[in-house]
Enzyme design. Structure first.
Site, short mmCIF file in Angstrom:
data_model
loop_
_atom_site.label_atom_id
_atom_site.label_comp_id
_atom_site.label_asym_id
_atom_site.label_seq_id
_atom_site.Cartn_x
_atom_site.Cartn_y
_atom_site.Cartn_z
N VAL A 89 9.92 2.41 36.53
CA VAL A 89 9.47 3.79 36.74
C VAL A 89 8.29 4.08 35.83
CG1 VAL A 89 10.14 6.22 36.59
CG2 VAL A 89 11.79 4.52 37.40
N CYS A 90 7.25 4.67 36.41
CA CYS A 90 6.04 5.00 35.65
C CYS A 90 5.78 6.50 35.76
CB CYS A 90 4.86 4.20 36.18
SG CYS A 90 3.33 4.54 35.32
#
Length: 170
Positions: A89-90
Site C-alpha cells: 500500500v502506498c
C-alpha cells in the site's frame, strides 16, 4: 521509545479495537507471540467498486513504532492505483515522517506518531473509495482508473472482489 513501550502501545491499540470495533475492518495478530505483525480484514466500502469485497492484508510494525510507520501489504489480490502489484500500500499516512523529496506530499500528510491502527485503516478504506491518481503505486491501474473507470478498471476490480469473497476465510 523503547521496544517495550512500543509493544505495550500495540497491545493497547489491539485491545481497544477488539473492545470497540470500527466499521469496515477487523484486526488481530498473525501469531499470538508477535505483536508486530497483524492481519486485518477490510470490507470493501459501500457504494464503491470494492463493495462486498473482503480483503486480507498484513501490517508489519517497526520496533520503534509509533515513531515510524508500519508497512501494509494486501494478501488478497486487489486492483487499485495506490496498491502496487505486490500488494504494498502506498499512501501518505504510511510514508516516513518529514519532507517528501519529490514534493508530492506535505509533511503533515505523512506519518505522525499520533496515528493509530484505527487512523491507518480509516485512511485505507478512504483510499479504496477515492484513489489518489496523482501518486500511483500501480501505474496501469491508475491509467485505467483515469481513462476507463467504468470499463476495464471496473471489470478488474469486480474480479478481485469475487475472488476475495471466495478466499476470504481460508
Amino acid at each position: 521509545m523503547t521496544e517495550l513501550q512500543s509493544a505495550l502501545l500495540l497491545r493497547r491499540q489491539l485491545a481497544e479495537l477488539n473492545k470497540n470495533p470500527v466499521e469496515g475492518f477487523s484486526a488481530g495478530l498473525i501469531d499470538d507471540n508477535d505483536l508486530y505483525r497483524w492481519e486485518v480484514l477490510i470490507i470493501g466500502p459501500p457504494d464503491t467498486l470494492y463493495e462486498g469485497g473482503v480483503f486480507k492484508a498484513h501490517l508489519t510494525f517497526p520496533k520503534d513504532y509509533p515513531l515510524r510507520p508500519p508497512k501494509m501489504k494486501f494478501i488478497t489480490e486487489i486492483w487499485h492505483p495506490n496498491v502496487d502489484k505486490n500488494g504494498d500500500v502506498c499512501i501518505s499516512i504510511l510514508h516516513e515522517p518529514g519532507e517528501d523529496k519529490y514534493g508530492y506530499e506535505k509533511p503533515e500528510g505523512r506519518w505522525l506518531p499520533i496515528h493509530t491502527v484505527e487512523t491507518i485503516m480509516i485512511s485505507v478504506i478512504s483510499m479504496l473509495a477515492d484513489p489518489n491518481g496523482d501518486s500511483p503505486a500501480n501505474v496501469d491501474a491508475a491509467k485505467e482508473w483515469r481513462e476507463d473507470r467504468n470499463g476495464e478498471f471496473k471489470r478488474k476490480v469486480a474480479r478481485c472482489v469475487r475472488k476475495s469473497q471466495e478466499t476470504a476465510f481460508e
